[in-house]
Write a protein that holds these residues in place. Structure first.
Motif, PDB file in Angstrom:
ATOM      1  N   LEU A 121       0.836  -1.193   0.000  1.00  0.00           N
ATOM      2  CA  LEU A 121       0.000   0.000   0.000  1.00  0.00           C
ATOM      3  C   LEU A 121       0.878   1.252   0.000  1.00  0.00           C
ATOM      4  CD1 LEU A 121      -2.944   0.930   0.011  1.00  0.00           C
ATOM      5  CD2 LEU A 121      -2.888   0.827   2.509  1.00  0.00           C
ATOM      6  N   ARG A 164      -6.526  -3.977  -4.004  1.00  0.00           N
ATOM      7  CA  ARG A 164      -5.506  -4.986  -3.726  1.00  0.00           C
ATOM      8  C   ARG A 164      -5.611  -6.065  -4.793  1.00  0.00           C
ATOM      9  NH1 ARG A 164      -1.876  -6.294  -0.312  1.00  0.00           N
ATOM     10  NH2 ARG A 164      -1.416  -8.399   0.312  1.00  0.00           N
ATOM     11  N   TRP A 170      -0.754  -3.926  -5.187  1.00  0.00           N
ATOM     12  CA  TRP A 170      -1.821  -2.928  -5.204  1.00  0.00           C
ATOM     13  C   TRP A 170      -1.839  -2.189  -6.532  1.00  0.00           C
ATOM     14  CZ3 TRP A 170      -5.327  -1.879  -1.306  1.00  0.00           C
ATOM     15  CH2 TRP A 170      -5.116  -2.550  -0.097  1.00  0.00           C
TER      16      TRP A 170
END
Length: 158
Positions: A21, A145, A150
């Motif tokens: 992330l 995701r 990601w």
């Protein structure tokens, strides 16, 4: 990890990927820098500055993961304007979800909010030919995701 600039009517879009992330957030911000400037000077290009001296830190908090991406990019644009520097070479050091609690020593982070800590290198706007990216938008924003990391897609108003 990386990004790709995409034409979007009168705007510009960034499609980005990242192993984490933090990585995808940084990739979108690097795409924003690329949309602002055709050629970003390399760190220490003139040989007399230390990259560490050009880097600055900042933190952002928001009510959701998607809002955190929006607010992070909005803060990057704000910092460009108030510092008169184009933030480049983005690093998102940490992202905390609400269930991870407050960042240690950060009294401004509400325990029920997402938060991040980031750094960037500032390139003085007077040294580059930069286009103005006015704002980040929620239009078509996606943050998902995938099995291998990601993906994000963000449209910017130019």
């Amino acid at each position: 990890m990386g990004y790709e600039l995409r034409d979007h009517t009168a705007d510009v879009a960034v499609a980005a990927t990242g192993d984490s992330l933090e990585g995808v957030f940084a990739s979108v911000a690097n795409g924003l820098a690329a949309a602002s400037c055709d050629e970003i000077p390399a760190a220490d290009a003139d040989g007399d500055s230390d990259e560490a001296d050009d880097r600055f830190s900042f933190a952002v908090a928001a009510e959701s993961r998607d809002a955190l991406l929006f607010d992070y990019l909005d803060e990057v644009i704000y910092l460009r304007d108030v510092r008169a520097e184009l933030p480049v070479d983005h690093r998102v050091e940490a992202i905390r979800s609400p269930d991870e609690g407050e960042a240690s020593g950060d009294d401004d982070t509400d325990g029920d909010r997402w938060s991040l800590e980031a750094t960037a290198r500032g390139v003085p706007l007077a040294e580059i030919d930069a286009r103005e990216v006015k704002a980040v938008t929620y239009s078509e924003m996606a943050l998902e995701r995938r099995d291998d990391g990601w993906e994000a897609y963000v449209v910017f108003d130019v």
